[in-house]
Motif scaffolding. Structure first.
Motif, mmCIF file in Angstrom:
data_model
loop_
_atom_site.group_PDB
_atom_site.id
_atom_site.type_symbol
_atom_site.label_atom_id
_atom_site.label_comp_id
_atom_site.label_asym_id
_atom_site.label_seq_id
_atom_site.Cartn_x
_atom_site.Cartn_y
_atom_site.Cartn_z
ATOM 1 N N UNK A 1 4.880 10.964 -5.307
ATOM 2 C CA UNK A 1 4.292 11.085 -3.969
ATOM 3 C C UNK A 1 2.887 10.502 -3.949
ATOM 4 N N UNK A 2 2.127 10.732 -5.003
ATOM 5 C CA UNK A 2 0.781 10.153 -5.095
ATOM 6 C C UNK A 2 0.860 8.626 -5.044
ATOM 7 N N UNK A 3 1.754 8.047 -5.842
ATOM 8 C CA UNK A 3 1.882 6.594 -5.885
ATOM 9 C C UNK A 3 2.350 6.030 -4.545
ATOM 10 N N UNK A 4 3.276 6.723 -3.891
ATOM 11 C CA UNK A 4 3.750 6.280 -2.581
ATOM 12 C C UNK A 4 2.617 6.325 -1.556
ATOM 13 N N UNK A 5 1.829 7.388 -1.594
ATOM 14 C CA UNK A 5 0.679 7.520 -0.689
ATOM 15 C C UNK A 5 -0.329 6.396 -0.935
ATOM 16 N N UNK A 6 -0.627 6.154 -2.181
ATOM 17 C CA UNK A 6 -1.593 5.120 -2.546
ATOM 18 C C UNK A 6 -1.121 3.743 -2.078
ATOM 19 N N UNK A 7 0.147 3.463 -2.283
ATOM 20 C CA UNK A 7 0.714 2.180 -1.850
ATOM 21 C C UNK A 7 0.684 2.056 -0.329
ATOM 22 N N UNK A 8 1.032 3.120 0.358
ATOM 23 C CA UNK A 8 1.033 3.109 1.825
ATOM 24 C C UNK A 8 -0.369 2.831 2.367
ATOM 25 N N UNK A 9 -1.349 3.514 1.815
ATOM 26 C CA UNK A 9 -2.722 3.329 2.297
ATOM 27 C C UNK A 9 -3.281 1.959 1.913
ATOM 28 N N UNK A 10 -2.889 1.437 0.753
ATOM 29 C CA UNK A 10 -3.399 0.119 0.357
ATOM 30 C C UNK A 10 -2.808 -0.999 1.223
ATOM 31 N N UNK A 11 -1.669 -0.729 1.846
ATOM 32 C CA UNK A 11 -1.049 -1.697 2.751
ATOM 33 C C UNK A 11 -1.502 -1.508 4.195
ATOM 34 N N UNK A 12 -2.514 -0.672 4.396
ATOM 35 C CA UNK A 12 -3.078 -0.485 5.726
ATOM 36 C C UNK A 12 -2.380 0.550 6.578
ATOM 37 N N UNK A 13 -1.461 1.291 5.983
ATOM 38 C CA UNK A 13 -0.774 2.354 6.710
ATOM 39 C C UNK A 13 -1.457 3.680 6.406
ATOM 40 N N UNK A 14 -1.077 4.703 7.085
ATOM 41 C CA UNK A 14 -1.673 6.016 6.851
ATOM 42 C C UNK A 14 -1.080 6.706 5.638
ATOM 43 N N UNK A 15 -1.527 7.905 5.432
ATOM 44 C CA UNK A 15 -1.053 8.732 4.327
ATOM 45 C C UNK A 15 0.354 9.249 4.627
ATOM 46 N N UNK A 16 1.207 9.221 3.633
ATOM 47 C CA UNK A 16 2.556 9.774 3.770
ATOM 48 C C UNK A 16 2.495 11.297 3.728
#
Length: 82
Positions: A35-50
Motif C-alpha cells: 500500500x505504501x508503494x502504491x501510494x508513493x507511485x500514485x502521488x509521484x504520477x500527480x494523482x492523490x493518495x490511495x
C-alpha cells in the motif's frame, strides 16, 4: 510535507482490493508495504493518495501509520466490518 485527512473507508477499500488480488490472505507487513508503494507511485504520477494515510518510519522502512494501527489494534469501524 504533504498531509492528508485519514479516510478510514478509503484505506479499507484499498486493503480489501489488495487482499482480493491475493486470495484474501497476505502477511500484514507485506500488505502495508505494498500500500505504501502504491501510494508513493500514485502521488509521484500527480494523482492523490490511495490510502490518505500518513507515514511513519520504522526500522524496516516507512509504513502507513493509521492502517498499521488498525491492523495491530483491530480498531476502526470500517476496518472491523471487513
Amino acid at each position: 510535507m504533504i498531509t492528508f485527512i485519514f479516510d478510514e473507508e478509503q484505506a479499507t477499500e484499498a486493503m480489501v482490493y489488495l487482499l482480493g488480488m491475493n486470495d484474501d490472505r497476505m502477511n500484514y507487513m507485506k500488505a502495508i508495504k505494498m500500500l505504501y508503494l502504491a501510494d508513493r507511485e500514485s502521488m509521484s504520477n500527480g494523482h492523490g493518495s490511495i490510502t490518505t494515510d500518513s507515514y511513519k518510519s520504522l526500522p524496516r522502512g516507512p509504513v502507513p501509520s493509521n492502517i498499521l494501527d488498525c491492523i495491530r489494534w483491530n480498531s476502526g469501524e470500517e476496518w472491523n466490518e471487513h
